[in-house]
Design an enzyme around this catalytic site. Sequence first.
Site, PDB file in Angstrom:
ATOM      1  N   ARG A  23       0.726  -1.147  -0.429  1.00  0.00           N
ATOM      2  CA  ARG A  23      -0.107  -0.049   0.039  1.00  0.00           C
ATOM      3  C   ARG A  23       0.608   1.434   0.198  1.00  0.00           C
ATOM      4  NH1 ARG A  23      -3.684  -2.619   4.089  1.00  0.00           N
ATOM      5  NH2 ARG A  23      -5.064  -3.921   2.408  1.00  0.00           N
ATOM      6  N   LYS A  25      -0.131  10.750 -10.566  1.00  0.00           N
ATOM      7  CA  LYS A  25      -0.893  10.038 -11.607  1.00  0.00           C
ATOM      8  C   LYS A  25       0.289   8.932 -11.793  1.00  0.00           C
ATOM      9  CE  LYS A  25      -4.836  12.579 -14.415  1.00  0.00           C
ATOM     10  NZ  LYS A  25      -5.308  12.823 -15.670  1.00  0.00           N
ATOM     11  N   GLU A  45       3.746  18.980 -24.225  1.00  0.00           N
ATOM     12  CA  GLU A  45       2.749  19.805 -22.975  1.00  0.00           C
ATOM     13  C   GLU A  45       3.662  21.218 -22.808  1.00  0.00           C
ATOM     14  OE1 GLU A  45       1.103  17.256 -21.307  1.00  0.00           O
ATOM     15  OE2 GLU A  45       1.983  15.156 -21.691  1.00  0.00           O
ATOM     16  N   LYS A 103       1.570  22.448 -12.844  1.00  0.00           N
ATOM     17  CA  LYS A 103       1.181  21.610 -12.641  1.00  0.00           C
ATOM     18  C   LYS A 103       0.903  21.054 -11.118  1.00  0.00           C
ATOM     19  CE  LYS A 103       0.804  16.397 -13.691  1.00  0.00           C
ATOM     20  NZ  LYS A 103       1.326  15.563 -15.050  1.00  0.00           N
ATOM     21  N   GLU A 144      -8.295  14.500  -9.283  1.00  0.00           N
ATOM     22  CA  GLU A 144      -9.203  14.996 -10.604  1.00  0.00           C
ATOM     23  C   GLU A 144     -11.198  14.675 -10.552  1.00  0.00           C
ATOM     24  OE1 GLU A 144      -7.809  13.734 -14.636  1.00  0.00           O
ATOM     25  OE2 GLU A 144      -9.274  13.064 -14.886  1.00  0.00           O
ATOM     26  N   ARG A 165      -8.819  19.865 -12.730  1.00  0.00           N
ATOM     27  CA  ARG A 165      -7.596  18.470 -12.997  1.00  0.00           C
ATOM     28  C   ARG A 165      -7.029  18.524 -14.408  1.00  0.00           C
ATOM     29  NH1 ARG A 165      -2.853  14.811 -10.155  1.00  0.00           N
ATOM     30  NH2 ARG A 165      -2.027  14.592 -11.919  1.00  0.00           N
ATOM     31  N   ASN A 170      -5.051  17.024 -19.401  1.00  0.00           N
ATOM     32  CA  ASN A 170      -5.620  16.110 -19.913  1.00  0.00           C
ATOM     33  C   ASN A 170      -5.705  17.462 -21.459  1.00  0.00           C
ATOM     34  OD1 ASN A 170      -6.931  13.348 -21.051  1.00  0.00           O
ATOM     35  ND2 ASN A 170      -5.815  13.484 -19.229  1.00  0.00           N
ATOM     36  N   HIS A 190      -5.836  15.434 -25.305  1.00  0.00           N
ATOM     37  CA  HIS A 190      -5.278  14.233 -24.268  1.00  0.00           C
ATOM     38  C   HIS A 190      -6.608  13.007 -24.819  1.00  0.00           C
ATOM     39  CE1 HIS A 190      -1.703  15.558 -22.537  1.00  0.00           C
ATOM     40  NE2 HIS A 190      -1.248  14.892 -22.137  1.00  0.00           N
ATOM     41  N   HIS A 242      -4.354  10.699 -26.825  1.00  0.00           N
ATOM     42  CA  HIS A 242      -4.627   8.855 -26.413  1.00  0.00           C
ATOM     43  C   HIS A 242      -4.862   7.859 -27.478  1.00  0.00           C
ATOM     44  CE1 HIS A 242      -3.816  10.145 -22.173  1.00  0.00           C
ATOM     45  NE2 HIS A 242      -2.727  10.106 -22.660  1.00  0.00           N
ATOM     46  N   HIS A 245       3.883   9.924 -27.129  1.00  0.00           N
ATOM     47  CA  HIS A 245       2.627  10.297 -26.865  1.00  0.00           C
ATOM     48  C   HIS A 245       2.993  12.154 -26.721  1.00  0.00           C
ATOM     49  CE1 HIS A 245      -0.118  11.440 -22.551  1.00  0.00           C
ATOM     50  NE2 HIS A 245       0.509  12.438 -22.911  1.00  0.00           N
TER      51      HIS A 245
HETATM   52  N1  LIG Z   1       1.821  11.005 -14.703  1.00  0.00           N
HETATM   53  C1  LIG Z   1       1.919  11.833 -15.569  1.00  0.00           C
HETATM   54  O1  LIG Z   1       0.920  13.134 -15.511  1.00  0.00           O
HETATM   55  C2  LIG Z   1       1.984  11.803 -17.401  1.00  0.00           C
HETATM   56  C3  LIG Z   1       2.478  13.118 -17.422  1.00  0.00           C
HETATM   57  C4  LIG Z   1       2.859  13.263 -19.616  1.00  0.00           C
HETATM   58  C5  LIG Z   1       3.276  11.992 -19.945  1.00  0.00           C
HETATM   59  N2  LIG Z   1       3.211  10.821 -19.266  1.00  0.00           N
HETATM   60  C6  LIG Z   1       3.603   9.347 -19.894  1.00  0.00           C
HETATM   61  O2  LIG Z   1       4.619   9.723 -20.157  1.00  0.00           O
HETATM   62  C7  LIG Z   1       5.070   9.026 -21.430  1.00  0.00           C
HETATM   63  C8  LIG Z   1       5.908   8.981 -22.054  1.00  0.00           C
HETATM   64  O3  LIG Z   1       7.898   9.796 -21.284  1.00  0.00           O
HETATM   65  P1  LIG Z   1       8.670  10.331 -21.840  1.00  0.00           P
HETATM   66  O4  LIG Z   1       8.057  11.108 -22.890  1.00  0.00           O
HETATM   67  O5  LIG Z   1       9.963  10.212 -21.088  1.00  0.00           O
HETATM   68  O6  LIG Z   1       9.131   8.844 -23.076  1.00  0.00           O
HETATM   69  P2  LIG Z   1       9.450   7.829 -22.379  1.00  0.00           P
HETATM   70  O7  LIG Z   1      10.031   8.032 -21.307  1.00  0.00           O
HETATM   71  O8  LIG Z   1       9.856   6.450 -23.323  1.00  0.00           O
HETATM   72  O9  LIG Z   1      11.619   8.437 -22.650  1.00  0.00           O
HETATM   73  C9  LIG Z   1      11.736   8.880 -24.307  1.00  0.00           C
HETATM   74  C10 LIG Z   1      13.296   8.089 -24.737  1.00  0.00           C
HETATM   75  O10 LIG Z   1      13.939   8.784 -23.850  1.00  0.00           O
HETATM   76  C11 LIG Z   1      15.370   8.228 -23.697  1.00  0.00           C
HETATM   77  N3  LIG Z   1      15.656   8.483 -22.552  1.00  0.00           N
HETATM   78  C12 LIG Z   1      15.286   8.883 -21.339  1.00  0.00           C
HETATM   79  N4  LIG Z   1      16.133   8.893 -20.705  1.00  0.00           N
HETATM   80  C13 LIG Z   1      17.348   9.997 -21.742  1.00  0.00           C
HETATM   81  C14 LIG Z   1      18.460  10.887 -21.327  1.00  0.00           C
HETATM   82  N5  LIG Z   1      19.120  11.623 -20.204  1.00  0.00           N
HETATM   83  N6  LIG Z   1      19.276  10.969 -22.637  1.00  0.00           N
HETATM   84  C15 LIG Z   1      19.028  10.257 -23.573  1.00  0.00           C
HETATM   85  N7  LIG Z   1      17.911   8.720 -23.386  1.00  0.00           N
HETATM   86  C16 LIG Z   1      16.795   9.111 -22.974  1.00  0.00           C
HETATM   87  C17 LIG Z   1      14.156   6.759 -23.316  1.00  0.00           C
HETATM   88  O11 LIG Z   1      14.885   5.762 -23.428  1.00  0.00           O
HETATM   89  C18 LIG Z   1      13.584   6.675 -24.725  1.00  0.00           C
HETATM   90  O12 LIG Z   1      14.065   6.011 -25.630  1.00  0.00           O
HETATM   91  C19 LIG Z   1       4.071   8.962 -22.218  1.00  0.00           C
HETATM   92  O13 LIG Z   1       3.604   6.916 -21.196  1.00  0.00           O
HETATM   93  C20 LIG Z   1       2.731   9.330 -21.020  1.00  0.00           C
HETATM   94  O14 LIG Z   1       1.531   8.726 -21.226  1.00  0.00           O
HETATM   95  C21 LIG Z   1       2.664  10.744 -17.487  1.00  0.00           C
HETATM   96  O1  LIG Z   2      -1.525  15.078 -14.396  1.00  0.00           O
HETATM   97  C1  LIG Z   2      -2.546  15.248 -15.320  1.00  0.00           C
HETATM   98  O2  LIG Z   2      -3.914  15.036 -14.652  1.00  0.00           O
HETATM   99  C2  LIG Z   2      -2.362  15.279 -16.615  1.00  0.00           C
HETATM  100  O3  LIG Z   2      -3.636  14.660 -17.626  1.00  0.00           O
HETATM  101  C3  LIG Z   2      -1.079  14.882 -17.484  1.00  0.00           C
HETATM  102  C4  LIG Z   2      -1.428  13.971 -18.770  1.00  0.00           C
HETATM  103  O4  LIG Z   2       0.168  14.950 -19.948  1.00  0.00           O
HETATM  104  C5  LIG Z   2      -0.638  13.044 -18.698  1.00  0.00           C
HETATM  105  O5  LIG Z   2      -0.048  12.306 -19.961  1.00  0.00           O
HETATM  106  C6  LIG Z   2      -1.306  11.693 -17.724  1.00  0.00           C
HETATM  107  O6  LIG Z   2      -0.905  10.530 -17.673  1.00  0.00           O
HETATM  108  C7  LIG Z   2      -3.310  11.879 -18.933  1.00  0.00           C
HETATM  109  O7  LIG Z   2      -4.037  11.198 -17.686  1.00  0.00           O
HETATM  110  P1  LIG Z   2      -5.042  10.651 -18.465  1.00  0.00           P
HETATM  111  O8  LIG Z   2      -5.460  10.293 -16.654  1.00  0.00           O
HETATM  112  O9  LIG Z   2      -5.944  11.171 -18.782  1.00  0.00           O
HETATM  113  O10 LIG Z   2      -4.871   9.169 -18.480  1.00  0.00           O
HETATM  114 ZN   LIG Z   3       0.620  13.929 -21.552  1.00  0.00          ZN
END
Ligand SMILES: NC(=O)c1ccc[n+]([C@@H]2O[C@H](COP(=O)([O-])OP(=O)(O)OC[C@H]3O[C@@H](n4cnc5c(N)ncnc54)[C@H](O)[C@@H]3O)[C@@H](O)[C@H]2O)c1
Ligand SMILES: O=C(O)C(=O)C[C@@H](O)[C@H](O)[C@H](O)COP(=O)(O)O
Ligand SMILES: [Zn+2]
Length: 353
Positions: free
Chosen positions: A110, A132, A174, A216, A226, A231, A235, A238, A242, A254
């Site tokens: 947990r 998230k 973003e 953010k 959300e 929040r 999105n 998105h 998505h 993404h």
């Molecule tokens: N949780 C959230 O709030 C949130 C928000 C936005 C996006 N996301 C998620 O994030 C993901 C996308 O993240 P991303 O764009 O970072 O993708 P990713 O994690 O796939 O990284 C992109 C590429 O960059 C490379 N890389 C990472 N760090 C590096 C560095 N310092 N030097 C060289 N290469 C490097 C990785 O190996 C990979 O090939 C998606 O799944 C998206 O849904 C989540």
């Molecule tokens: O933090 C948030 O809230 C966001 O929506 C940030 C987005 O950039 C991100 O891609 C997030 O993972 C989208 O979430 P989801 O709830 O649409 O799956």
């Molecule tokens: Zn995003």
Amino acid sequence: MIKISEDFCNTTTHVIIGKGSVSSLSEIIGDKKVALYYSRKLNVDKVKENLKNYYEFPMDDGEEVKDILYSLKLIRELFEKGFDRGDYVIAVGGGTVTDVVGFIASIYMRGLNLINIPTTLLGMVDAAIGGKTGVNFENVKNVLGTFYQPSFIISDIEFLETLPLEEIKKGMAEVIKYGLVLDKELYDYLAMHKDEIYSKEPEALETVVYKSALNKLAVVKEDERETKGIRIVLNFGHTIGHAIEAGSNFRIPHGYAISVGMVCEAKIAEEMGYAEEGVVEDTTWMLTHYELPITIDSLKENIDLRKAIEALTKDKKVRGGKVLMPFPTRIGNWKKVEVPLETLKGFAEQCLK
Ligand SMILES: NC(=O)c1ccc[n+]([C@@H]2O[C@H](COP(=O)([O-])OP(=O)(O)OC[C@H]3O[C@@H](n4cnc5c(N)ncnc54)[C@H](O)[C@@H]3O)[C@@H](O)[C@H]2O)c1
Ligand SMILES: O=C(O)C(=O)C[C@@H](O)[C@H](O)[C@H](O)COP(=O)(O)O
Ligand SMILES: [Zn+2]
């Protein structure tokens, strides 16, 4: 070094931004036991230098790791090494790594203490912040996930030195999102500073990461889970974005998907009479200025329309046949609008063709 702190329901999150900020780890962690998850493509020596008592778990990255079976594989490592709730999990990597590692850190016993060390621009400006976590399920983004705040987010700009320009561009999608719906000042800053950002000048990168984190955190503070219709602004782009990812079997990354998604959603907002004249033009101008895609064709991947629309119907903003959409009204402003799912599907089909 810039430090920001924000109180959420159960956690205070500290964000530390700057070159060399990873060195702050030694004071934060001391000799506590750490599970260090990192993308095996990265050199994480400078993280390890600041830890005394750790197990390292190199892992894959990319959309494939956002998977429930992969999560269980990571959880098994925690279980076998006897991690307990007093211990720390550190995630070092892009958004895919922080999403899946955050997820396992939140469900194992947990919840263990979580520290995110984003290494992509997208991670520093968005994914690592706000709590998230999640993995994809049945071709739909982030269906399994939790809200779980990290106690620290350490954005060491030095990691960006090795990040390819294409990955910087994806992160900028973003950042532009914040400018378009929340922060006109940021929009104006971006209009003037592309060259510094794309030549990776540390001051410009720090500014972008700092301004994004402030935007953010402010939104998440108001509506952590959300539930209040606030929040959802994060999105923007998105819902369609998505769907594009799903329709391409996640071959479209993404950042690019939401870039096209923002243009499409801005057009829908305009057609429905919510966006002022000029919003679509300002959206496409900024994305084009940052060399980001604005049309489906430019993504150069096949989109399976049926899969895309199927994913759209599973969006987490759908309630009783309606989708709660964050629509841009004018630059830096937005409005929550309930759109019937069938109406949105019609618009989406036009955009995705
Ligand atoms: N949780 C959230 O709030 C949130 C928000 C936005 C996006 N996301 C998620 O994030 C993901 C996308 O993240 P991303 O764009 O970072 O993708 P990713 O994690 O796939 O990284 C992109 C590429 O960059 C490379 N890389 C990472 N760090 C590096 C560095 N310092 N030097 C060289 N290469 C490097 C990785 O190996 C990979 O090939 C998606 O799944 C998206 O849904 C989540
Ligand atoms: O933090 C948030 O809230 C966001 O929506 C940030 C987005 O950039 C991100 O891609 C997030 O993972 C989208 O979430 P989801 O709830 O649409 O799956
Ligand atoms: Zn995003």
